[in-house]
Design an enzyme around this catalytic site. Structure first.
Site, PDB file in Angstrom:
ATOM      1  N   SER A  55       0.798  -1.237   0.000  1.00 21.74           N
ATOM      2  CA  SER A  55       0.000   0.000   0.000  1.00 21.74           C
ATOM      3  C   SER A  55       0.825   1.278   0.000  1.00 21.74           C
ATOM      4  O   SER A  55       0.251   2.368  -0.029  1.00 21.74           O
ATOM      5  CB  SER A  55      -0.949   0.010   1.201  1.00 21.74           C
ATOM      6  OG  SER A  55      -2.091  -0.766   0.918  1.00 21.74           O
ATOM      7  N   LYS A  58      -0.185   3.669  -2.709  1.00 22.10           N
ATOM      8  CA  LYS A  58      -1.241   4.680  -2.625  1.00 22.10           C
ATOM      9  C   LYS A  58      -0.689   6.095  -2.525  1.00 22.10           C
ATOM     10  O   LYS A  58      -1.402   7.057  -2.815  1.00 22.10           O
ATOM     11  CB  LYS A  58      -2.158   4.385  -1.437  1.00 22.10           C
ATOM     12  CG  LYS A  58      -2.936   3.073  -1.576  1.00 22.10           C
ATOM     13  CD  LYS A  58      -3.884   2.851  -0.411  1.00 22.10           C
ATOM     14  CE  LYS A  58      -4.726   1.587  -0.591  1.00 22.10           C
ATOM     15  NZ  LYS A  58      -4.009   0.353  -0.283  1.00 22.10           N
ATOM     16  N   SER A 115      -6.065   3.360   4.270  1.00 21.04           N
ATOM     17  CA  SER A 115      -5.434   2.559   3.229  1.00 21.04           C
ATOM     18  C   SER A 115      -6.467   1.691   2.524  1.00 21.04           C
ATOM     19  O   SER A 115      -6.236   0.512   2.222  1.00 21.04           O
ATOM     20  CB  SER A 115      -4.314   1.680   3.808  1.00 21.04           C
ATOM     21  OG  SER A 115      -3.510   1.157   2.779  1.00 21.04           O
TER      22      SER A 115
END
Length: 541
Positions: A55, A58, A115
């Site tokens: 993640s 992101k 997230s």
């Protein structure tokens, strides 16, 4: 009969591998530390090794969203239509539905704080038109920022073949977010936020609460990646950014991050002239028939004055007002849809003269996944997604797997080609030995595997074991003792790194203990803790 028994054993091994705890998969370790003011490298280990970013991806999705807002093509109040691809993403998620319309500000909060995979995918599909097109833009933007070894395949970081980055590149990404969009950087330090359809909680709140000066940036976890973190902290005139890949747990990753930031603050000079990274230039080509940018400028959020009432509410973590920045002054005209699918190219100033619009890739091309001949066919080994937690009880859970949980239950496990580094193995020493050989059920029996050497971990006990430990004293509850142990581990990770955290129930309370230490480490740890006004006692056999 012998061959049949081999097949059975092979099948059992495959099943056990599927059900094994994620900690058993030790991803390769990498770390990188810089002085955020100058970009000077203060520490590097395997920083150029291409690994799964999870993640941390992101950060790039949000960076591009911030670019669109600054360019005037979108605003925080732009209504985003959720795509079917976004709605189908596995946890962590906020529960978006296909066709749902939601303000961009809420998707940004969900992706940055919780997230959320569905929120990140919704942002990417809305801006790029589809996942593949947006991934191309992500990779081009990465090149413009100097992230030369990063390739993106999706907007949220779920494991995909070829979706790779490095500790060096993700540190660059974190520094660009800090300096290119400082007005949005506070998103990454919020413990919670209103995501429109639910309140979400920060996956990094434990580290933010435990490390002095920490204010960001982003966590990441998948089975293939391990526990990743890009962290930033400021103390006095110094700001340090560090990246960890391949942590074996949330606690070990946070302890390593604390150690790296401490190293950075010790090595960085007190005074240094800030040299901000140069943001990439943007070239936009709007499709025929669609207008260009609808806004000449994108008004930046203005901080609200902090009144005593607001300060009190913030201290109690109950927002008295919407702590987001004031929305863009001019909203997009309702009758004119935003040119979301416009091919946007990010280039460095040196590339500006030769840059040209990207051709839209063939979105019908199938993406081939490792260990699976057909992307629609379930792979023999899968990552087990943790259930999404909807209640406040999640505040006491492990925020590395359960609260973030960004694993794809439908994707195969990708085993890194790079071998686990010694530091990773040291971080996982307290866990079960790693099986470096993945055995799948097959039509022919596998060759016999060499007998693994077992490691015996001795625990301190009252039965005569010659081990040493450190006692932090007694606490009223087990939870309070565990919190004290976690904060102390982050504070003194060097000497306590090999110790086991243990809470012993006593008649007078719950005693917080670090056990399994050598006498030298126990004495050193307690001496350092006392210097920081932390009461402790060395305990021996």
């Amino acid at each position: 009969m012998t061959r049949l028994s081999c097949w059975v054993r092979s099948g059992l091994v495959a099943i056990l591998l599927i059900l094994a705890p994620v900690a058993l998969w030790a991803a390769p370790y990498a770390a990188y530390v810089i002085d955020a003011r100058t970009g000077e490298v203060l520490y590097s280990k395997n920083a150029e090794t291409r690994l799964h970013p999870a993640s941390l991806t992101k950060m790039m999705t949000l960076y591009i969203a911030f670019q669109e807002i600054e360019a005037g093509r979108l605003s925080l109040d732009t209504m985003v239509t959720v795509s079917a691809n976004a709605a189908a993403q596995p946890p962590s998620r906020v529960g978006l539905k296909t066709g749902q319309k939601i303000a961009l500000r809420y998707l940004i909060r969900a992706a940055a704080v919780k997230s959320a995979n569905d929120a990140a995918a919704a942002i990417g599909d809305f801006i790029g038109g589809d996942e593949a097109t947006f991934a191309v833009r992500m990779t081009r933007t990465a090149r413009a920022l100097g992230m030369t070894k990063t390739t993106f395949k999706n907007a949220n970081g779920l494991t995909r073949e070829g979706h790779l980055s490095t500790a060096h590149d993700m540190t660059i990404m974190g520094r660009h977010i800090l300096y290119d969009f400082p007005q949005y950087y506070n998103l990454f330090s919020r413990r919670s936020a209103d995501a429109g359809i639910k309140r979400v909680y920060n996956t990094n709140r434990r580290f933010l609460d435990a490390y002095e000066g920490a204010d960001g940036i982003k966590t990441g976890y998948t089975v293939a990646a391990g526990f990743n973190l890009v962290g930033s902290a400021k103390r006095g005139n110094k700001r340090i950014i560090a990246t960890v890949f391949g942590g074996t747990s949330t606690a070990s990753r946070n302890a390593k991050m604390a150690e790296l930031l401490d190293l950075g603050f010790a090595r960085a000079p007190n005074r240094a002239r800030t040299v901000k990274p140069e943001p990439p230039m943007l070239l936009a080509a709007a499709p025929a028939g669609l207008p260009g940018p609808l806004l000449k400028t994108s008004p930046r959020p203005v901080p609200r004055p902090v009144t005593p009432a607001i300060a009190l509410a913030m201290a109690e973590e109950v927002p008295a007002v919407d702590t987001d920045a004031i929305a863009a002054a001019v909203a997009l005209a309702a009758a004119v849809p935003a040119p979301a699918a416009a091919p946007i190219i990010s280039v460095s100033p040196a590339q500006a003269s030769t840059a040209r619009p990207l051709a839209k890739p063939d979105t019908g091309a199938a993406v081939q996944l490792a260990l699976a001949e057909d992307p629609d066919t379930p792979a023999p080994l899968v990552e087990v997604a943790a259930p999404e937690l909807e209640t406040l009880a999640m505040l006491d859970e492990d925020d590395g797997v359960q609260a973030q949980g960004d694993t794809d239950a439908s994707a195969p496990i990708f085993i890194q080609t790079a071998t686990a580094q010694p530091e990773t193995l040291a971080m996982s020493r307290r866990q079960a030995p790693r099986n470096d050989t993945v055995i799948l059920a097959a039509l022919t029996p596998p060759p016999p595997a060499p007998q693994a050497r077992r490691e015996v971990v001795a625990r301190a006990s009252s039965s005569g074991g010659r081990q040493w430990g450190v006692s932090l004293g007694k606490y009223r509850s087990q939870y309070a003792a565990e919190q004290a142990l976690l904060k102390t581990a982050l504070m003194e990770s060097t000497a306590l790194g090999d110790g086991l955290r243990k809470v012993a129930s006593r008649p007078a309370g719950h005693e917080a203990l670090f056990v399994g230490l050598t006498q030298g480490n126990a004495d050193l740890a307690c001496a350092r803790l006392r210097a920081r006004a932390v009461d402790c006692t060395v305990i021996g056999p």
